[in-house]
Write an enzyme that holds these catalytic residues in place. Structure first.
Site, short mmCIF file in Angstrom:
data_model
loop_
_atom_site.label_atom_id
_atom_site.label_comp_id
_atom_site.label_asym_id
_atom_site.label_seq_id
_atom_site.Cartn_x
_atom_site.Cartn_y
_atom_site.Cartn_z
N SER A 33 0.83 -1.20 0.00
CA SER A 33 0.00 0.00 0.00
C SER A 33 0.86 1.25 0.00
O SER A 33 2.02 1.22 0.41
CB SER A 33 -0.92 0.01 1.23
N LYS A 34 0.23 2.31 -0.46
CA LYS A 34 0.93 3.59 -0.50
C LYS A 34 1.33 3.99 0.91
O LYS A 34 2.39 4.55 1.14
CB LYS A 34 0.02 4.68 -1.07
N ARG A 35 0.41 3.70 1.84
CA ARG A 35 0.64 4.14 3.21
C ARG A 35 1.87 3.46 3.82
O ARG A 35 2.71 4.09 4.42
CB ARG A 35 -0.60 3.89 4.06
#
Ligand code: GLU
Length: 495
Positions: free
Chosen positions: A249-251
């Site tokens: 994920s980007k996070r």
């Protein structure tokens, strides 16, 4: 004769950030399927979440798709342009009795949910407004009470059953689906409705998307049904996980999962598409390298795996900055494609590094291509041309401290020998590989030292590196005058 229906697929990213690995993989699978079947690929920007969508993201996503070479036949359509259509569909559902107005307030619903939680009862909407009479509805509306619109799920048994191309038969009982909201009390359609209405309008035949869409599919099928439209076929793709089994994920992984990161770090676009296609898809012979035509030919939805794909994100690995398999596929292309196909990407890196010379494209083009060909045999990514290969293209190049220590400073004699070598190499009439070799070996013999001492020293001085292609080829690539100049200058290392 019955004509087979043309395949129509779509890639509908939400523009809430850059295009990431997962999104790119979805786009690639849709694109491959369209290419394979002679179908149509529609690009739709699902921008109805105004708060989180941005123009910048849209541009970034389009740029990444273009870089990958993923072309679309229609679009990009902006979903928000069709909001009126989405609302009209909800209106139609109200009229046909497939949906109803719900006047329950948020407070009512919160209270009921709290009670249900306490009693361990199902948290579903209890259907208070499901059977209001037309008079009751009219009265509430006249009083100006706001309402949401809910889809009326069949009650009294039954279920939604569909066959997912990847996950097989899936059944969801009606009783486990609540009368979900399709239009908010402020008149805004919910994403689940907009998505289905757009797919109906665009006559989508196959929805190929991430596994996270699976939970919504029964509800979407109910919307299709209620609107009297045939449901498309669904193929959900497994998740992409890192080696610790965390979802990519980007996070969590930041830039390392952004497509543009790979562009900037010297991946060739097709190599990256080839790599991404192997995330959760394979042929029976586990082949890894596919040209564009070969990949289209080999692709089938049946080859999509249910097992989660692993993307080996490497943040702090000094050797690989990303999945070794991605690097090895890129290396394959970098070393084996016709050099003219690599040229534009090398050019781009040189430009970015500020060491591009327009002559590389005009009078020095032959030299440029030969040099790329010579040095690429040790490289993995195109950025290597401006780091490891900088000395070929610019006089301003760093000397690797290891090369300086081990191959120059360790041999005091080089301080004297470098200028002599410079003179002799410069005096050669036709500077060829053989001539360069002759001069250097003769000098080693004269001095009674191993040729390796001169060879390694010259390499360090002329390229700044410990390793590289055969030195005599290197000298021809760097060119006579510059070799002499660099050897003379190398004397200063001993000061
Ligand atoms: N806009 C959705 C997303 O970016 C796409 C969902 C779908 O393919 O139906 O996740």
């Amino acid at each position: 004769m019955l004509m087979a229906q043309q395949v129509i697929v779509r890639f509908p990213p939400s523009p809430t950030g850059y295009l990431h690995i997962g999104g790119a993989r979805t786009a690639i699978f849709n694109w491959l399927f369209a290419q394979k079947t002679g179908g149509k690929f529609i690009l739709r920007i699902e921008d109805t979440d105004v708060e989180r969508s941005s123009e910048e993201s849209i541009l970034g996503i389009l740029e990444s798709l273009k870089w990958l070479g993923i072309t679309w036949d229609e679009g990009p359509y902006s979903q928000s342009r069709f909001i009126k259509e989405h609302v009209a569909a909800a209106q139609k559902l109200l009229e046909s009795g497939h949906a109803y107005k719900c006047f329950c307030t948020k407070e009512d619903l919160d209270r009921k949910r709290e009670e249900a939680r306490k009693n361990k009862a199902p948290l579903q909407y209890d259907g208070t407004c499901r059977n209001l009479t037309p008079e009751e509805i009219a009265k509430k509306e006249a009083a100006g009470m706001p309402y949401t619109i809910r889809l009326k799920i069949p009650r009294g048994g039954g279920s939604v059953i569909f066959e997912d191309i990847v996950y097989g038969f899936i059944e969801k009982k009606y009783e486990d689906i609540e009368d979900f909201v399709i239009v908010r009390s402020n008149g805004q359609p919910l994403y689940i409705l907009s998505n289905a209405v757009d797919d109906i309008r665009d006559r989508i035949t196959h929805v190929i998307r991430g596994q996270d869409g699976l939970a919504n599919t029964p509800k979407q099928i109910l919307i299709y049904k209620a609107l009297g439209a045939p449901a498309p076929k669904f193929a959900h793709m497994s998740l992409t996980l890192d080696t610790k089994k965390a979802k990519i994920s980007k996070r969590t992984h930041g830039e390392l999962v952004a497509v543009h990161f790979y562009k900037e770090h010297g991946f060739l676009p097709w190599a990256f598409v080839n790599y991404l296609a192997l995330l959760g898809w394979s042929t029976s012979d586990s082949r890894e390298i596919f040209s564009r035509e070969e990949l289209i030919e080999a692709f089938s939805l049946k080859g999509i795996s249910r097992a989660n794909a692993i993307f080996d994100v490497r943040k702090d690995d000094p050797k690989f900055f990303t999945d070794p398999k991605a690097i090895s596929i890129n290396t394959h292309y970098l070393r084996n494609l016709p050099v003219e196909e690599i040229e534009p990407y090398v050019t781009e890196q040189l430009e970015k590094a500020g060491i591009w010379d327009p002559e590389f494209q005009s009078i020095k083009r032959d030299w440029f291509l030969r040099t790329i060909d010579l040095i690429r045999s040790r490289y993995h990514v195109t950025t290597d041309f401006v780091t490891l290969g900088r000395a070929y293209f610019s006089d301003d190049y760093p000397i690797d401290p290891k090369a300086l220590k081990k191959n120059i400073l360790k041999h005091e004699g080089l301080k004297e020998w470098f200028p002599i070598l410079a003179d002799r190499l410069q005096a050669v009439e036709t500077f060829t590989v053989d001539e360069a070799e002759r001069v250097i070996r003769e000098m080693a013999e004269e001095l009674g030292i191993k040729a390796g001492i001169l060879i390694n020293g010259i390499r360090a001085a002329v390229t700044g590196q410990v390793k590289g292609p055969g030195l005599f080829d290197v000298l021809i690539a760097v060119r006579q005058g510059r070799v002499a100049e660099r050897l003379r200058k190398a004397v200063t290392f001993f000061n």
